[in-house]
Motif scaffolding. Structure first.
Motif, PDB file in Angstrom:
ATOM      1  N   ASP A  59      50.349  71.193  46.911  1.00 35.23           N
ATOM      2  CA  ASP A  59      51.235  70.164  46.352  1.00 35.23           C
ATOM      3  C   ASP A  59      51.884  69.398  47.496  1.00 35.23           C
ATOM      4  O   ASP A  59      51.676  69.698  48.666  1.00 35.23           O
ATOM      5  CB  ASP A  59      52.289  70.785  45.429  1.00 35.23           C
ATOM      6  N   ARG A  60      52.698  68.430  47.152  1.00 37.57           N
ATOM      7  CA  ARG A  60      53.340  67.565  48.156  1.00 37.57           C
ATOM      8  C   ARG A  60      54.382  68.296  49.005  1.00 37.57           C
ATOM      9  O   ARG A  60      54.798  67.793  50.030  1.00 37.57           O
ATOM     10  CB  ARG A  60      54.003  66.359  47.475  1.00 37.57           C
ATOM     11  N   GLU A  61      54.803  69.480  48.561  1.00 38.91           N
ATOM     12  CA  GLU A  61      55.821  70.223  49.304  1.00 38.91           C
ATOM     13  C   GLU A  61      55.229  71.011  50.473  1.00 38.91           C
ATOM     14  O   GLU A  61      55.949  71.395  51.377  1.00 38.91           O
ATOM     15  CB  GLU A  61      56.573  71.172  48.359  1.00 38.91           C
ATOM     16  N   ARG A  63      44.624  61.996  53.640  1.00 33.57           N
ATOM     17  CA  ARG A  63      45.548  61.683  52.542  1.00 33.57           C
ATOM     18  C   ARG A  63      46.102  60.271  52.719  1.00 33.57           C
ATOM     19  O   ARG A  63      46.036  59.459  51.825  1.00 33.57           O
ATOM     20  CB  ARG A  63      46.678  62.695  52.495  1.00 33.57           C
TER      21      ARG A  63
END
Length: 137
Positions: free
Chosen positions: A26-28, A84
């Motif tokens: 995830d983005r975290e 990304r």
């Protein structure tokens, strides 16, 4: 110190020492990066490995304009499948905290910018210390 940072944020977390690479969940999660610091004083290719906070740096010879093209082409050639985002940030004075904050906030990243002994500057994906722990064979 004036220069241009070509920053590729990758969609993986890896460890050079352990020879592993995993997709970001995830983005975290902290990502790996490939970065190029291009300046009149020298150009550096900087690769960060998120799992163990390892960093590999290599000085690159050439003309700054040619190296800007090389940086993007090289990144796409070797990392396109895990790329990304890619950003190109130009700094008039990377010691100017206000300029650094403005540039990174404009692309949605925290301004964790480190200057390594007046040789090059790079973005840290998190607040931990990055240091060279391994070296490519």
């Amino acid at each position: 110190m004036q220069g241009t940072l070509v920053l590729a944020v990758l969609a993986i977390r890896s460890s050079y020492a352990q020879q592993i690479e995993v997709p970001l969940g995830d983005r975290e999660e902290v990502p790996d990066t490939l970065q190029w610091w291009i300046a009149a004083t020298g150009t550096w290719r900087i690769r960060t490995y998120a799992i163990d906070h390892d960093i590999h740096t290599h000085q690159v010879d050439g003309k700054p304009d040619d190296l800007l093209v090389l940086a993007s082409e090289n990144t796409r050639k070797h990392y396109d499948d895990v790329l990304r985002t890619e950003h190109i940030l130009q700094f008039a004075d990377c010691y100017d905290r206000s300029e650094v904050q403005t540039k990174f906030h404009a692309i949605g990243l925290e301004p964790r910018f480190e200057i390594a002994a007046d040789r090059f500057a790079f973005w840290k994906p998190d607040d931990l210390q990055y240091s060279t722990k391994t070296s490519p064979g």
